[in-house]
Scaffold this active site. Structure first.
Site, PDB file in Angstrom:
ATOM      1  N   ILE A 115       0.861  -1.174   0.000  1.00  0.00           N
ATOM      2  CA  ILE A 115       0.000   0.000   0.000  1.00  0.00           C
ATOM      3  C   ILE A 115       0.895   1.222   0.000  1.00  0.00           C
ATOM      4  CG2 ILE A 115      -2.041  -1.058   1.038  1.00  0.00           C
ATOM      5  CD1 ILE A 115      -1.169  -0.119   3.749  1.00  0.00           C
ATOM      6  N   ASP A 116       0.381   2.350  -0.445  1.00  0.00           N
ATOM      7  CA  ASP A 116       1.184   3.560  -0.576  1.00  0.00           C
ATOM      8  C   ASP A 116       1.730   4.022   0.772  1.00  0.00           C
ATOM      9  OD1 ASP A 116       0.575   3.612  -3.296  1.00  0.00           O
ATOM     10  OD2 ASP A 116      -1.190   4.866  -2.989  1.00  0.00           O
ATOM     11  N   LYS A 117       2.786   4.801   0.699  1.00  0.00           N
ATOM     12  CA  LYS A 117       3.433   5.339   1.901  1.00  0.00           C
ATOM     13  C   LYS A 117       2.429   5.996   2.842  1.00  0.00           C
ATOM     14  CE  LYS A 117       6.594   9.041   3.303  1.00  0.00           C
ATOM     15  NZ  LYS A 117       7.482  10.139   2.843  1.00  0.00           N
ATOM     16  N   THR A 137      -0.813   5.679   2.932  1.00  0.00           N
ATOM     17  CA  THR A 137      -1.990   4.877   3.229  1.00  0.00           C
ATOM     18  C   THR A 137      -1.654   3.971   4.406  1.00  0.00           C
ATOM     19  OG1 THR A 137      -2.700   4.884   0.918  1.00  0.00           O
ATOM     20  CG2 THR A 137      -3.608   3.159   2.330  1.00  0.00           C
ATOM     21  N   ARG A 144      -7.496   6.022  -5.423  1.00  0.00           N
ATOM     22  CA  ARG A 144      -7.213   7.454  -5.555  1.00  0.00           C
ATOM     23  C   ARG A 144      -7.585   7.974  -6.940  1.00  0.00           C
ATOM     24  NH1 ARG A 144      -1.080   7.680  -3.657  1.00  0.00           N
ATOM     25  NH2 ARG A 144      -1.382   9.926  -3.970  1.00  0.00           N
TER      26      ARG A 144
END
Length: 305
Positions: free
Chosen positions: A137-139, A141, A237
């Site tokens: 998962i993104d930084k 998130t 997103r």
């Protein structure tokens, strides 16, 4: 050294070479290309050129890429929020702001660094940079991730991701009040051709499907649950921004003017469910929203009273 040759098509006439190669070379940024040009690692018709060189039909571009740097990822004593652990898997609740695995410019302080300190047995399928990492998962998130401790567990978890049987539910705070109580977004995603840091809706992209449900509405905002049918980069997103409801705090796809001071997109991987690779039974993990997330929700609730 790795050499790649491109022959310029007539339709590319007049395009800057750095722009052309940033699109032609997968995962290479325009600044990276410009650095190669400065080192004379890119030749056109066997001649040295500059970054602003404009292409002509049938130009022969020769690109010499440096050998990939061998990296040694060091264990770091970083506290982890471990939800579950056994001989096959570790399930963690990743904090907002933590990068999942090392990448250029960010080799320390990642989840992988922390995992290597915590345990020595992680799957090797994704190499030294991403040991044990099945999905990411993104930084900015937060939320639940499962990590594989051996290759057999890794393969079985990867299959569940591939066939979309793994349950993944996210909570997101979005700009605006959604009228529909639920919906489905089915739009293909791929690298944004104008800005390679971004993903976008592209016709020849990979199929991406997001289901969403309204949890709560506020004055100018909506809390939603997103259920992933596929798992593409930045999927939630980009999909929500594409229908006019970007995530609050999103630095890439959100509004420039933000009411709340947050470090990134307000997105939390709340629930993760899958068949345990060793026990062959379904298990599920659910986490609370981070405190900063709950504080903003409380403020919005008070505004609606």
């Amino acid at each position: 050294m790795n050499r790649t040759v491109f022959i310029v098509d007539e339709k590319e006439q007049g395009t800057r070479i750095d722009k052309y190669l940033a699109q032609a070379l997968e995962e290479k940024s325009r600044s990276f290309i410009q650095g190669l040009i400065e080192k004379d690692s890119i030749l056109v018709n066997n001649k040295i050129i500059k970054s602003n060189y404009k292409l002509k039909p049938f130009d022969r571009i020769e690109v010499t890429l440096p050998e990939a740097e061998l990296l040694k990822v060091e264990p770091e004593n970083i506290k982890l929020d471990i939800l579950y652990e056994d001989k096959d898997i570790i399930v963690v609740n990743k904090a907002q702001g933590m990068v999942v695995h090392p990448a250029p410019g960010n080799y320390n302080g990642t989840l992988v660094n922390a995992l290597l300190f915590h345990c020595k047995d992680l799957s090797s399928i994704n190499g030294v940079i991403r040991p044990g990492i099945v999905h990411r998962i993104d930084k900015d998130t937060s939320g639940v991730l499962v990590i594989a401790k051996n290759d057999d567990a890794h393969n079985k978890l990867s299959e569940q991701l591939k066939d979309h049987s793994m349950k993944r539910e996210y909570y997101a705070l979005i700009e605006g009040r959604l009228k529909n109580d639920s919906g489905r977004i089915d739009k293909p995603l791929g690298r944004n051709k104008k800005d390679r840091l971004k993903m976008g809706i592209v016709e020849d992209g990979k199929r991406a499907v997001t289901h969403y449900e309204v949890i709560e509405r506020y004055n100018g905002y909506t809390l939603i649950k997103c259920i992933l049918e596929t798992g593409r980069t930045h999927q939630i997103r980009v999909h929500m921004a594409s229908i006019g409801f970007p995530l609050v705090g999103d630095p890439l796809y959100g509004f420039k003017r933000q009411k709340f001071k947050v470090q990134g997109q307000m997105l939390h991987a709340k629930t993760l469910g899958f068949i345990h690779p060793g026990q062959n039974k379904y298990i599920e993990f659910t986490t609370d929203l981070p405190e900063y997330f709950k504080d903003i929700i409380d403020k919005l609730r008070n505004e609606t009273i």
